[in-house]
Write an enzyme that holds these catalytic residues in place. Structure first.
Site, PDB file in Angstrom:
ATOM      1  N   GLU A  61      14.910  42.478 -15.124  1.00 41.67           N
ATOM      2  CA  GLU A  61      14.545  42.392 -13.706  1.00 41.67           C
ATOM      3  C   GLU A  61      15.715  42.913 -12.884  1.00 41.67           C
ATOM      4  OE1 GLU A  61      13.165  38.688 -12.148  1.00 41.67           O
ATOM      5  OE2 GLU A  61      11.669  38.377 -13.730  1.00 41.67           O
TER       6      GLU A  61
ATOM      7  N   GLU B 292      13.469  33.050 -17.873  1.00 41.23           N
ATOM      8  CA  GLU B 292      14.675  32.556 -17.201  1.00 41.23           C
ATOM      9  C   GLU B 292      14.862  31.050 -17.412  1.00 41.23           C
ATOM     10  OE1 GLU B 292      15.313  35.700 -13.532  1.00 41.23           O
ATOM     11  OE2 GLU B 292      14.237  33.845 -13.081  1.00 41.23           O
TER      12      GLU B 292
END
Length: 786
Positions: free
Chosen positions: A263, A187
């Site tokens: 995710e 991320e």
């Protein structure tokens, strides 16, 4: 290990924790896994990844296979896992991949149970874990640039990734193992923009893992900032999100790419002093059903969260929001491995996507026991057990004393104070208690931005003690460079004059079982001292167990600190909640007597506990309100001139509205006049302000000064969610609270502003989406009616 037999659960005996690779998982033939046109290809055939996220450090080794089997029984085909750098290299150059840290054995257990593995070796992982998985000792080099093209940082990353590869590079699918994909960084778009840095991490990973498929994950709003052409791109988002909207930007630039939500957040994490987080099972299942019906791969984060043992729980920012010990996450499998209704509903849905195969049998739960209430019999008072001090003229952080975890005591003497004076600590990370000549004066809690304390008159030479407990380092955003102890200085304003206090004696109180065990204990006669104060220190007891099983030790009567059972770090406690119990696995207990140590920096109200069969995760005891509006307070905007009046568009995604001209100010009010759907609800997921150069302002110093309505009765939807860096959380007004709605934010300093950026909620129907609005900017705070 022979004590495990007393648990009476046959599945534990099958783990073979002491066995080698051959007895655990026969090596399969070499294979391939790659990104094909519109789908992943496993050995050349289309394959949908149905992954369960598990973290082996958060699960007792004796229970690893039990949790893997539970995921298999759901209908999953893959285990997705992080590798926590700081868990394996606690000191520079000293690596540990044994016992609880045996990454390779965990991967072999996955293969034994016909599960593939997605490996996520960082170096940064977030995961609500101490410093996002980065080792604290990196901060001993104070000018280090974490997660950037910093020579020392990259040097240490390369060493770590080589050690990881030494353990599991031989377990890729190309070599007959279960690992089908390896992640590069994590991320990164939420941290910065540097394809050069991400490329260097890619090269390190590629150099160690060979031709395994590599991927990078990010959010739909920022993935293109750092996307490398030779990597697979995946998206992260949560329950309730608009699936098509989340993948639309990827499909636009890579129309033939396989789609994967790397995710898909099943729940959320808890922080101290806030409500326990939950997410609706139906929303989670609807999202998974939709993705599978469209052939989209996913990883359910978390399928089983587990526990932040010892001091490993992290913290979030802006501000400082430390995470609790439990990483239950409201996941389908509870913290202690229990099957939940969410699990059962999800299993029913996944049964539709088994390609004609039958789901595996759900393993039995681990037995749970109660432990009768027992009293603590010994105490080692903290101030009577101080180590040898170090002397320093000026303040230094924990890291400068080569200390990573625990508490630190700063001691000096005060000048004569005729009347009350003000003590300013810049800054106490994270929870400071102030004592003068042994008398407790007050505390400074970093969560609340507390830096000053009034102290009473005292004679010259009075002893000042500042006891600082370090909690988890921030794990998300730019604030991960999170030093502990006192970070800069201590000042005293006395009689109109401000001076910096010098001449410190410093006592390092390391969080290590051996340190606590070696203290001088004495019989516990009272939990209060001669002044009637609670006594900080280490408390010891034993408790009897007839037959080991999982239990939840209750710490409702305790203060704040850390707990060890039979030498295992069980986790942090704090009376404010919401978590009041700690999960103790039965595999760490033994038949007969068990030892417990509680290092409580505040001291208990009652030195007793008991083992419950169910956890207490939602009992909040806080003095500070969760909202940002005093009783009867109303914002006055009459006579104020907005710098912007406008209308947001309907739908998902970021929107930017420019001001007519640059404006300067410190306080910003956004007034929502009505909603897109005509209802009362107002919500904002995230908001940024742009400076004179069109750049986003740092939101680290932002504080909410006022919000007319916030939904915090059973959830955490306060106005600070507007700038918590999380696109899936949001500020929400209470149901039935009528428009207009307003939030006032203190930016921490005066800035020149040119635009506002607004993000509504992720759901397809965008609940609480704001339509018409006004923005006000002032140099001083707004006026309020009381």
């Amino acid at each position: 290990m022979n004590k495990l037999a007393t648990i009476g659960v046959s599945l534990l005996l099958s783990i073979g924790a002491m066995t080698g690779f051959q007895s655990c998982a026969p090596k399969a033939e070499s294979g391939t896994f790659e990104a094909g046109k519109g789908s992943f290809l496993l050995n050349g055939e289309p394959f949908v990844v149905k992954a369960a996220e598990l973290h082996y450090p958060r699960i007792p080794r004796a229970y690893w296979e039990h949790r893997i089997k539970q995921c298999k029984a759901l209908g999953m085909n893959t285990i997705c896992l992080y590798v926590f750098w700081n868990f394996h290299e606690e000191k520079p150059g000293e690596f540990d991949f044994t016992g609880q840290k045996d990454l390779a054995e965990f991967c072999r257990l996955c293969q034994k149970n016909d599960m593939y593995v997605i490996l996520r070796p960082g170096p940064y992982v977030c995961a609500e874990w101490e410093m996002g998985g980065l080792p604290w000792w990196l901060l001993k080099k104070k000018d280090i640039r974490l997660r950037e093209d910093d020579p020392y940082f990259l040097e240490r990353v390369a060493i770590f990734e080589k050690e990881v590869a030494n353990q599991v590079a031989g377990l890729t699918i190309q070599k007959g193992g279960p690992i089908i994909m390896v992640q590069v960084e994590n991320e990164y778009g939420s941290y910065g923009e540097s394809k050069e840095y991400v490329a260097k991490i890619r090269d390190i990973v590629r150099g160690n893992f060979g031709d395994v498929t590599l991927f990078q994950c990010d959010w739909a709003s920022n993935f293109q900032l750092n996307a490398l052409d030779d990597l697979v791109w995946t998206m992260n988002f949560g329950t309730g999100a608009n699936i098509d909207e989340q993948f639309a930007p990827l499909k636009k630039v890579r129309p033939d790419s396989p789609l994967m939500c790397s995710e898909f957040w099943s729940g959320w994490f808890d922080k101290w002093g806030a409500n326990h987080e939950t997410r609706a099972a139906d929303d989670m299942i609807a999202g998974i059903d939709e993705m599978l019906s469209k052939g989209i791969s996913f990883s359910l984060y978390m399928t089983h969260g587990g526990t932040n043992w010892g001091h490993w729980a992290g913290a979030n920012s802006p501000g400082f929001a430390p995470d609790v010990t439990s990483y239950d996450y409201d996941a389908p499998i509870s913290e202690s491995g229990k099957i939940t209704p969410k699990y059962e509903k999800l299993r029913e849905t996944l049964a539709k996507y088994m390609d004609g195969k039958k789901q595996a049998k759900v393993p039995d739960d681990i037995p749970t026991i109660s432990v009768p209430a027992f009293e603590f019999t010994e105490v080692a008072p903290l101030f009577a057990n101080l180590p040898e001090p170090k002397s320093d003229d000026t303040i230094r952080t924990m890291e400068e004393y080569d200390q990573g975890f625990g508490s630190i005591l700063y001691r000096t003497t005060l000048p004569k104070i005729d009347r009350s004076a003000t003590l300013t600590v810049t800054e106490a990370h994270d929870y400071a208690q102030i004592f003068i000549d042994g008398k407790y004066i007050g505390k400074l809690d970093r969560r609340n931005g507390e830096k000053q304390l009034d102290i009473p008159a005292c004679a010259e030479g009075a002893q000042l003690d500042i006891l600082v407990e370090a909690m988890g380092r921030i794990n998300f955003g730019r604030a991960i460079k999170d030093f502990k102890g006192i970070t800069e200085k201590v000042e005293l304003k006395n009689g109109g004059r401000t001076t910096e206090l010098k001449g410190w004696k410093v006592y390092n109180l390391e969080d290590r079982y051996e340190e606590y065990k070696g203290l001088k204990f004495e019989p516990l006669k009272s939990v209060k001292d001669a002044q009637g104060q609670r006594v900080p220190g280490c408390y010891r007891a034993t408790f009897h167990v007839e037959k080991p099983g999982d239990t939840f030790l209750n710490f409702e009567t305790w203060g704040k600190g850390l707990v060890y059972v039979n030498g295992y770090g069980i986790g942090r406690i704090w009376e404010i909640g919401p978590q009041q119990t700690l999960y103790v696995p039965g595999c760490w207990l033994k038949e007969g007597e068990n030892e417990i140590l509680v290092f409580d920096i505040v001291g208990p109200k009652e030195a007793r506990t008991e083992g419950l069969e169910e956890p207490i995760l939602n009992q909040l005891l806080v003095n500070k309100p969760l909202t940002h509006r005093n009783k009867g307070e109303e914002l006055r905007l009459a006579g104020e001139t907005p710098v912007l009046s406008g209308s947001f568009k309907a739908g998902n995604g970021w929107q930017e509205m420019k001001f007519g001209k640059p404006v300067s100010g410190r306080y910003v009010c956004i007034e929502a006049l009505n909603a897109q759907d005509g209802k009362d609800l107002a919500c904002i997921a995230e908001m940024y302000l742009l400076d004179e150069n069109g750049e986003r302002l740092s939101r680290e110093p932002w504080i909410v000064k006022y919000a007319d309505s916030e939904d915090v009765s059973q959830v955490n939807r306060s106005a600070d969610k507007i700038f918590d860096l999380q696109e899936s959380t949001y500020w929400s007004t209470e149901t039935g609270s009528a428009y207009p709605h307003a939030v006032v934010i203190d930016l921490g300093a005066k800035h020149t502003l040119t635009a506002i950026q607004y993000l509504p909620r992720m759901e397809s129907n965008v609940p609480g989406g704001i339509k018409d609005f006004k923005v006000y900017v002032k140099g001083e705070n707004f006026s309020y009616k009381h």
